[in-house]
Design a protein around this motif. Structure first.
Motif, PDB file in Angstrom:
ATOM      1  N   MET A  55       0.441  -0.994  -0.068  1.00  0.00           N
ATOM      2  CA  MET A  55      -0.490   0.029   0.146  1.00  0.00           C
ATOM      3  C   MET A  55       0.553   1.027   0.120  1.00  0.00           C
ATOM      4  SD  MET A  55      -2.934  -0.883   0.572  1.00  0.00           S
ATOM      5  CE  MET A  55      -2.091  -2.683  -0.948  1.00  0.00           C
ATOM      6  N   LEU A  77       0.179   3.293  -3.005  1.00  0.00           N
ATOM      7  CA  LEU A  77      -1.075   3.923  -2.380  1.00  0.00           C
ATOM      8  C   LEU A  77      -0.695   5.691  -2.188  1.00  0.00           C
ATOM      9  CD1 LEU A  77      -4.234   4.820  -3.143  1.00  0.00           C
ATOM     10  CD2 LEU A  77      -3.597   3.826  -0.760  1.00  0.00           C
ATOM     11  N   VAL A  78       0.106   5.542  -1.107  1.00  0.00           N
ATOM     12  CA  VAL A  78       0.614   6.758  -0.467  1.00  0.00           C
ATOM     13  C   VAL A  78       1.650   7.842  -0.729  1.00  0.00           C
ATOM     14  CG1 VAL A  78       1.960   7.241   2.079  1.00  0.00           C
ATOM     15  CG2 VAL A  78       0.074   5.671   2.394  1.00  0.00           C
ATOM     16  N   PHE A  86      -0.334   8.971  -3.507  1.00  0.00           N
ATOM     17  CA  PHE A  86      -1.043  10.351  -3.109  1.00  0.00           C
ATOM     18  C   PHE A  86      -0.068  11.559  -2.920  1.00  0.00           C
ATOM     19  CE2 PHE A  86      -3.421  12.154   0.532  1.00  0.00           C
ATOM     20  CZ  PHE A  86      -4.678  12.707  -0.358  1.00  0.00           C
ATOM     21  N   PRO A 140     -12.398  16.360  -7.483  1.00  0.00           N
ATOM     22  CA  PRO A 140     -12.685  15.407  -7.004  1.00  0.00           C
ATOM     23  C   PRO A 140     -11.600  14.997  -6.348  1.00  0.00           C
ATOM     24  CG  PRO A 140     -13.326  15.078  -9.621  1.00  0.00           C
ATOM     25  CD  PRO A 140     -12.541  16.729  -8.855  1.00  0.00           C
ATOM     26  N   ILE A 141     -12.352  14.253  -5.148  1.00  0.00           N
ATOM     27  CA  ILE A 141     -11.234  13.044  -4.523  1.00  0.00           C
ATOM     28  C   ILE A 141     -10.629  11.836  -5.168  1.00  0.00           C
ATOM     29  CG2 ILE A 141     -13.267  11.605  -2.973  1.00  0.00           C
ATOM     30  CD1 ILE A 141     -12.100  11.950  -0.756  1.00  0.00           C
ATOM     31  N   GLU A 142     -11.778  11.570  -5.519  1.00  0.00           N
ATOM     32  CA  GLU A 142     -10.760  10.543  -6.931  1.00  0.00           C
ATOM     33  C   GLU A 142      -9.569  10.849  -7.338  1.00  0.00           C
ATOM     34  OE1 GLU A 142     -13.870  11.801  -7.544  1.00  0.00           O
ATOM     35  OE2 GLU A 142     -14.417  11.251  -8.892  1.00  0.00           O
ATOM     36  N   LEU A 176      -6.601  10.391  -5.094  1.00  0.00           N
ATOM     37  CA  LEU A 176      -5.970   8.785  -5.542  1.00  0.00           C
ATOM     38  C   LEU A 176      -6.232   7.796  -6.272  1.00  0.00           C
ATOM     39  CD1 LEU A 176      -9.232   8.405  -2.106  1.00  0.00           C
ATOM     40  CD2 LEU A 176      -6.834   8.471  -1.995  1.00  0.00           C
ATOM     41  N   CYS A 177      -6.634   8.550  -7.452  1.00  0.00           N
ATOM     42  CA  CYS A 177      -6.826   7.270  -8.741  1.00  0.00           C
ATOM     43  C   CYS A 177      -4.808   7.701  -9.515  1.00  0.00           C
ATOM     44  CB  CYS A 177      -7.734   6.876  -9.273  1.00  0.00           C
ATOM     45  SG  CYS A 177      -8.971   6.473  -8.653  1.00  0.00           S
ATOM     46  N   ARG A 232      -3.186   4.081 -14.712  1.00  0.00           N
ATOM     47  CA  ARG A 232      -3.822   3.633 -15.110  1.00  0.00           C
ATOM     48  C   ARG A 232      -4.305   2.476 -16.247  1.00  0.00           C
ATOM     49  NH1 ARG A 232     -10.034   3.097 -12.336  1.00  0.00           N
ATOM     50  NH2 ARG A 232      -9.779   4.441 -11.711  1.00  0.00           N
ATOM     51  N   ILE A 236      -6.768   6.118   3.866  1.00  0.00           N
ATOM     52  CA  ILE A 236      -6.783   6.228   2.162  1.00  0.00           C
ATOM     53  C   ILE A 236      -6.440   4.536   2.280  1.00  0.00           C
ATOM     54  CG2 ILE A 236      -6.575   8.384   1.747  1.00  0.00           C
ATOM     55  CD1 ILE A 236      -3.685   8.210   0.441  1.00  0.00           C
ATOM     56  N   VAL A 237      -5.349   4.404   3.154  1.00  0.00           N
ATOM     57  CA  VAL A 237      -5.062   3.217   3.259  1.00  0.00           C
ATOM     58  C   VAL A 237      -6.250   1.619   3.368  1.00  0.00           C
ATOM     59  CG1 VAL A 237      -3.264   1.336   3.656  1.00  0.00           C
ATOM     60  CG2 VAL A 237      -2.147   3.105   3.526  1.00  0.00           C
ATOM     61  N   ASP A 252      -8.266   2.083   0.397  1.00  0.00           N
ATOM     62  CA  ASP A 252      -7.807   0.935  -1.006  1.00  0.00           C
ATOM     63  C   ASP A 252      -7.938  -0.657  -0.367  1.00  0.00           C
ATOM     64  OD1 ASP A 252      -6.591   1.196  -3.053  1.00  0.00           O
ATOM     65  OD2 ASP A 252      -4.311   0.149  -1.815  1.00  0.00           O
ATOM     66  N   ARG A 312     -10.267  -3.017  -2.692  1.00  0.00           N
ATOM     67  CA  ARG A 312      -9.915  -4.464  -3.238  1.00  0.00           C
ATOM     68  C   ARG A 312     -10.778  -4.898  -2.667  1.00  0.00           C
ATOM     69  NH1 ARG A 312      -4.419  -3.791  -4.747  1.00  0.00           N
ATOM     70  NH2 ARG A 312      -3.613  -1.526  -4.867  1.00  0.00           N
ATOM     71  N   ILE A 339     -11.592   2.534  -5.838  1.00  0.00           N
ATOM     72  CA  ILE A 339     -11.953   3.374  -4.542  1.00  0.00           C
ATOM     73  C   ILE A 339     -12.928   4.325  -4.481  1.00  0.00           C
ATOM     74  CG2 ILE A 339      -9.635   4.687  -4.698  1.00  0.00           C
ATOM     75  CD1 ILE A 339      -8.940   4.258  -1.502  1.00  0.00           C
ATOM     76  N   GLU A 340     -12.851   5.113  -5.365  1.00  0.00           N
ATOM     77  CA  GLU A 340     -13.466   5.671  -5.186  1.00  0.00           C
ATOM     78  C   GLU A 340     -15.207   5.482  -4.913  1.00  0.00           C
ATOM     79  OE1 GLU A 340     -11.630   5.375  -8.633  1.00  0.00           O
ATOM     80  OE2 GLU A 340     -12.654   5.978 -10.005  1.00  0.00           O
ATOM     81  N   LEU A 384     -15.994   6.892  -2.077  1.00  0.00           N
ATOM     82  CA  LEU A 384     -15.782   7.977  -1.553  1.00  0.00           C
ATOM     83  C   LEU A 384     -16.380   8.555  -2.038  1.00  0.00           C
ATOM     84  CD1 LEU A 384     -11.913   7.682  -1.218  1.00  0.00           C
ATOM     85  CD2 LEU A 384     -13.545   7.862   0.821  1.00  0.00           C
ATOM     86  N   CYS A 385     -16.850   8.497  -3.281  1.00  0.00           N
ATOM     87  CA  CYS A 385     -18.233   9.176  -3.923  1.00  0.00           C
ATOM     88  C   CYS A 385     -19.571   9.201  -3.375  1.00  0.00           C
ATOM     89  CB  CYS A 385     -18.223   8.839  -5.059  1.00  0.00           C
ATOM     90  SG  CYS A 385     -15.996   9.566  -5.801  1.00  0.00           S
ATOM     91  N   ARG A 441     -24.646  13.126  -4.946  1.00  0.00           N
ATOM     92  CA  ARG A 441     -24.890  14.392  -5.809  1.00  0.00           C
ATOM     93  C   ARG A 441     -25.342  15.313  -6.810  1.00  0.00           C
ATOM     94  NH1 ARG A 441     -18.397  13.774  -8.268  1.00  0.00           N
ATOM     95  NH2 ARG A 441     -17.563  12.131  -7.213  1.00  0.00           N
TER      96      ARG A 441
END
Lengths: 76, 76
Positions: A1, A4-5, A8, A62-64, A67-68, A72, B49-50, B53, B57, B63-64, B67-68, B72
């Motif tokens: 993980m 990810l950190v 981010f 947006p928060i994603e 995080l994304c 990809r 956030i870990v 994630d 998984r 992950i969104e 969180l979303c 909306r």
């Protein structure tokens, strides 16, 4: 993980630099501590979802987006 | 920000129930503590956030998705 950190943190730093903000400015806009912002950018602090949300709001994304991982790839 | 934490927990619970998993099962699949999963679902623990994630998984969702907030609205 850890990836990810790190990702981010790198994304936060990149967005901050796009805005030409200092860590102090980002910290102020997001309502966070300056040193904590630095730790997040370096990947030495693990943000909570609340912190991620505060940063996303400061950047008005947006928060994603934070995080994304952008790399990809081409699938889909 | 409490809304984010509550919504996150509610989404985790809803996805777990869709899978008909117990909290024990979700905890095992995500590599988390069972009581921590319960706290997250109730909104009394703030996930990192870990952790988000790991849960994403376990559910095999982006992950969104966790969180979303779905409500909306119609803007845009």
């Amino acid at each position: 993980m850890t990836t990810l950190v790190r990702d981010f943190g790198a994304t936060v730093r990149a967005l901050r630099e796009v805005h030409a903000w200092s860590q102090e400015q980002l910290a102020e806009y997001a309502g966070l501590n300056r040193s904590y912002v630095g730790e997040i950018e370096r990947g030495t602090a693990i943000a909570s979802i609340v912190t991620a949300d505060k940063l996303a709001r400061a950047f008005n994304v947006p928060i994603e987006k934070l995080l994304c991982v952008p790399s990809r790839g081409v699938a889909g």
